[in-house]
Design a protein around this motif. Sequence first.
Motif, mmCIF file in Angstrom:
data_model
loop_
_atom_site.group_PDB
_atom_site.id
_atom_site.type_symbol
_atom_site.label_atom_id
_atom_site.label_comp_id
_atom_site.label_asym_id
_atom_site.label_seq_id
_atom_site.Cartn_x
_atom_site.Cartn_y
_atom_site.Cartn_z
ATOM 1 N N ASN A 55 -11.959 4.864 17.224
ATOM 2 C CA ASN A 55 -11.312 4.210 18.365
ATOM 3 C C ASN A 55 -9.834 3.919 18.158
ATOM 4 O O ASN A 55 -9.137 3.586 19.123
ATOM 5 N N HIS A 56 -9.348 4.017 16.932
ATOM 6 C CA HIS A 56 -7.949 3.683 16.662
ATOM 7 C C HIS A 56 -7.099 4.922 16.403
ATOM 8 O O HIS A 56 -5.989 4.823 15.883
ATOM 9 N N GLY A 57 -7.655 6.080 16.771
ATOM 10 C CA GLY A 57 -6.877 7.301 16.714
ATOM 11 C C GLY A 57 -6.678 7.823 15.310
ATOM 12 O O GLY A 57 -7.403 7.488 14.370
ATOM 13 N N VAL A 58 -5.675 8.675 15.172
ATOM 14 C CA VAL A 58 -5.310 9.273 13.890
ATOM 15 C C VAL A 58 -3.806 9.124 13.700
ATOM 16 O O VAL A 58 -3.072 8.836 14.639
ATOM 17 N N ALA A 59 -3.362 9.322 12.470
ATOM 18 C CA ALA A 59 -1.934 9.211 12.174
ATOM 19 C C ALA A 59 -1.626 10.015 10.924
ATOM 20 O O ALA A 59 -2.506 10.283 10.102
ATOM 21 N N SER A 60 -0.359 10.393 10.777
ATOM 22 C CA SER A 60 0.106 11.036 9.548
ATOM 23 C C SER A 60 1.426 10.405 9.153
ATOM 24 O O SER A 60 2.133 9.838 9.994
ATOM 25 N N GLY A 61 1.756 10.518 7.863
ATOM 26 C CA GLY A 61 2.985 9.881 7.425
ATOM 27 C C GLY A 61 3.439 10.309 6.049
ATOM 28 O O GLY A 61 2.762 11.050 5.336
ATOM 29 N N ASP A 62 4.623 9.823 5.688
ATOM 30 C CA ASP A 62 5.256 10.105 4.403
ATOM 31 C C ASP A 62 5.234 11.603 4.070
ATOM 32 O O ASP A 62 4.816 12.009 2.965
ATOM 33 N N PRO A 63 5.691 12.463 4.992
ATOM 34 C CA PRO A 63 5.672 13.896 4.699
ATOM 35 C C PRO A 63 6.660 14.270 3.609
ATOM 36 O O PRO A 63 7.771 13.740 3.547
ATOM 37 N N LEU A 64 6.250 15.168 2.741
ATOM 38 C CA LEU A 64 7.118 15.808 1.768
ATOM 39 C C LEU A 64 7.031 17.313 2.006
ATOM 40 O O LEU A 64 6.381 17.769 2.953
ATOM 41 N N ALA A 65 7.652 18.097 1.174
ATOM 42 C CA ALA A 65 7.646 19.549 1.378
ATOM 43 C C ALA A 65 6.264 20.145 1.146
ATOM 44 O O ALA A 65 5.939 21.196 1.712
ATOM 45 N N ASP A 66 5.429 19.499 0.318
ATOM 46 C CA ASP A 66 4.130 20.083 -0.026
ATOM 47 C C ASP A 66 2.948 19.184 0.272
ATOM 48 O O ASP A 66 1.825 19.481 -0.117
ATOM 49 N N ARG A 67 3.158 18.070 0.972
ATOM 50 C CA ARG A 67 2.056 17.135 1.185
ATOM 51 C C ARG A 67 2.365 16.195 2.339
ATOM 52 O O ARG A 67 3.514 16.027 2.741
ATOM 53 N N GLN A 242 -1.126 5.224 19.959
ATOM 54 C CA GLN A 242 -1.999 6.286 19.459
ATOM 55 C C GLN A 242 -1.404 7.661 19.736
ATOM 56 O O GLN A 242 -1.478 8.563 18.889
ATOM 57 N N ALA A 243 -0.795 7.830 20.901
ATOM 58 C CA ALA A 243 -0.243 9.138 21.267
ATOM 59 C C ALA A 243 0.909 9.535 20.353
ATOM 60 O O ALA A 243 0.999 10.684 19.902
ATOM 61 N N VAL A 244 1.802 8.602 20.056
ATOM 62 C CA VAL A 244 2.947 8.973 19.222
ATOM 63 C C VAL A 244 2.508 9.234 17.783
ATOM 64 O O VAL A 244 3.009 10.144 17.115
ATOM 65 N N HIS A 245 1.531 8.473 17.289
ATOM 66 C CA HIS A 245 1.011 8.744 15.950
ATOM 67 C C HIS A 245 0.286 10.090 15.898
ATOM 68 O O HIS A 245 0.348 10.801 14.895
ATOM 69 N N ARG A 246 -0.403 10.422 16.966
ATOM 70 C CA ARG A 246 -1.148 11.681 16.996
ATOM 71 C C ARG A 246 -0.211 12.891 16.991
ATOM 72 O O ARG A 246 -0.562 13.956 16.478
ATOM 73 N N ASN A 247 0.984 12.726 17.522
ATOM 74 C CA ASN A 247 1.903 13.852 17.690
ATOM 75 C C ASN A 247 3.046 13.906 16.695
ATOM 76 O O ASN A 247 3.707 14.941 16.583
ATOM 77 N N LYS A 248 3.319 12.814 15.979
ATOM 78 C CA LYS A 248 4.457 12.763 15.068
ATOM 79 C C LYS A 248 4.035 12.182 13.715
ATOM 80 O O LYS A 248 3.214 11.272 13.648
ATOM 81 N N ALA A 249 4.646 12.689 12.677
ATOM 82 C CA ALA A 249 4.527 12.034 11.378
ATOM 83 C C ALA A 249 5.415 10.790 11.360
ATOM 84 O O ALA A 249 6.498 10.782 11.959
ATOM 85 N N PHE A 250 4.980 9.751 10.688
ATOM 86 C CA PHE A 250 5.729 8.499 10.595
ATOM 87 C C PHE A 250 6.165 8.248 9.154
ATOM 88 O O PHE A 250 5.427 8.547 8.203
ATOM 89 N N ILE A 251 7.354 7.702 9.008
ATOM 90 C CA ILE A 251 7.802 7.083 7.761
ATOM 91 C C ILE A 251 8.013 5.610 8.084
ATOM 92 O O ILE A 251 8.797 5.281 8.971
ATOM 93 N N TRP A 292 -3.690 0.135 7.279
ATOM 94 C CA TRP A 292 -3.628 0.574 8.664
ATOM 95 C C TRP A 292 -2.516 1.569 8.960
ATOM 96 O O TRP A 292 -2.447 2.103 10.074
ATOM 97 N N LEU A 293 -1.648 1.844 8.004
ATOM 98 C CA LEU A 293 -0.550 2.779 8.255
ATOM 99 C C LEU A 293 -0.596 3.937 7.264
ATOM 100 O O LEU A 293 -1.040 3.774 6.118
ATOM 101 N N PRO A 294 -0.102 5.103 7.675
ATOM 102 C CA PRO A 294 -0.152 6.288 6.799
ATOM 103 C C PRO A 294 0.997 6.295 5.795
ATOM 104 O O PRO A 294 1.833 7.198 5.773
ATOM 105 N N ILE A 295 1.022 5.283 4.944
ATOM 106 C CA ILE A 295 2.077 5.143 3.945
ATOM 107 C C ILE A 295 1.474 5.433 2.571
ATOM 108 O O ILE A 295 0.365 5.005 2.257
ATOM 109 N N ARG A 296 2.196 6.164 1.764
ATOM 110 C CA ARG A 296 1.726 6.538 0.425
ATOM 111 C C ARG A 296 1.829 5.334 -0.511
ATOM 112 O O ARG A 296 2.816 4.593 -0.497
ATOM 113 N N GLU A 297 0.821 5.127 -1.308
ATOM 114 C CA GLU A 297 0.833 4.028 -2.277
ATOM 115 C C GLU A 297 1.888 4.298 -3.354
ATOM 116 O O GLU A 297 2.009 5.424 -3.849
ATOM 117 N N PRO A 298 2.679 3.289 -3.755
ATOM 118 C CA PRO A 298 3.679 3.492 -4.803
ATOM 119 C C PRO A 298 3.036 3.953 -6.112
ATOM 120 O O PRO A 298 1.932 3.511 -6.464
#
Length: 571
Positions: A55-67, A242-251, A292-298
């Motif tokens: 119900n809370h959609g999907v998201a992507s984040g912290d893009p690098l060149a290979d991940r 939800q729409a912006v997370h579904r369509n864009k990677a977030f930092i 709750w956010l697509p942030i990579r753990e330090p």
Amino acid sequence: MRHARLSQTELAKLPRDQGPDLGRRRFVQVLGAGAFAAWLSDDAFASGDIRVEFNHGVASGDPLADRVVIWTRATSPHAASFLVLWLVATDPQMRQIVASGLAQAEPEFDHTIKVDVVGLRPDTQYYYQFVYRRHRSPVGRTRTLNDGHLEHARFAFVSCSNHPKGYFHAYAELARMDDVTLVLHLGDYIYEYGQDGYVTLGNSMLGVPQPRLEQLSPPHNCMTLADYRARYALYRSDPALQAVHRNKAFICIWDDHETANDAWREGAENHHPEQGDWLTRRDAGIRAYYEWLPIREPAGGERIAAWRSFRFGDLARLMVLETRLTARDAVLDATALVRAYASMTADGQFPLDVTKAGTPRELLGAEQKAWLAAELDAASREQTWQLLGQQVLFFFQPAPDFLRSPVISDAQREQLIQGLDQLFGPGAGQAFGALGMQGGPNPAMADAWTGYPSARLELASLLVRAPNPVVLSGDSHNAWAVNLKLPTPRGVLPIGVEFGCSSVSAPGLEETLIMLAPEQTAQLMLTASQANPLTDDLVYTDTARRGFTVLDITHERLRSEWYFLDTVFSP
């Protein structure tokens, strides 16, 4: 990232004529027999088909060149813990699978799932989905970063999305912009206040609406992990978000409201001793943020050390700073701030801008400053542009000279004085006016870099050595463009520029300086900045509209575009 790592060496592609088949044979094709057997052995699955909701959609984040990190929340009323299949493909129909695996949805992590998908190709668009038998999440879209020569980049930056104050139209508009594949969120992704916690002069005196106030969950101030989780669940149920997370990677990087207003290393303005231990509350807010956010753990495991960098090929390097919880000292009150600036020496030092121990007050801390110096040095050699993504406005913000300004009437002047007295206490209006006549700092901006003159000077001295630094800032709810300068005994040196974005929905100065028209407020700010040729030069501001900002970058030029909304008060 709480997921089972599976061998990817012999992944079979799904047939082109259909989407992911959830039967036994197709699972074996995608995952391999061993992985499928492990999934079948999960108790929740073995007990039969259960209902799973995304119900809370999907998201992507912290893009690098290979991940890239992919995210969802999978919940079920019938299971405490269960495994979910994740898929990454090169097509939106999810037929050309390039990576897959299993992730555990656990109540310990609020049933949120994060997967750091590795082994991807640079500068490539991917699609991803989460699946539990017949239950599927929406398909998300993301993109990896470039690792070579790059001619052009375009990304958005946003901040300050306050759910009760208005609708998230900025997110909806961004979701539609196909030429923007990345969003930098500079903080205040949520607000921690309860229903009575954030009342502006516009609300109390003009009846400016708070259209979603009754929807606020929980209705009280966020204090516990359960409170922060519930607040994120509310925000992440918003269709535009939800729409912006579904369509864009977030930092993403937090500011203060992900924990409490005006947070610093040992406390916050919106935290009081009777509310319990500050560090317990802080850690609850940060834990919910990572859930709750697509942030990579330090890599080091210390979650508040969230500074990190991202490379857009040879075009730009984005360095994301953490200015709140790691090292920030307490905010100075108006009297102490004025004294700190009055103590400035001929070489630009501020001997009264110190802690009780006598050390210069900090925003970044030694470890982060050393990291930033090394990143800036490398970026100066390897990328055309050096971008700093950070929370609070960097440029020196002088107090506006409203006592002498010809752009406002005497009646407005008196209303402004009374309004400042109401906000900051009796006598504040006249004191602010006197500061404006003298070109002193704006005490209302003590939480920004203006309130930390020693730390600001130190960062300015670092930035001036970079060829093309650009500071990107949030927090203020208003739009800004500034030419940054560094005064030295040998003259004024140009540093670079700062761009500040407006807010997604949080109110700007139009709900504070309610006695002035927006153009009057803007003129006061511009005149105050331009009165002193030795300080930063504010060249543009919009203090009345909500929206977002897009950076358009080539090797020859960097352009900032502000997008404003007609209203956030109606759907």
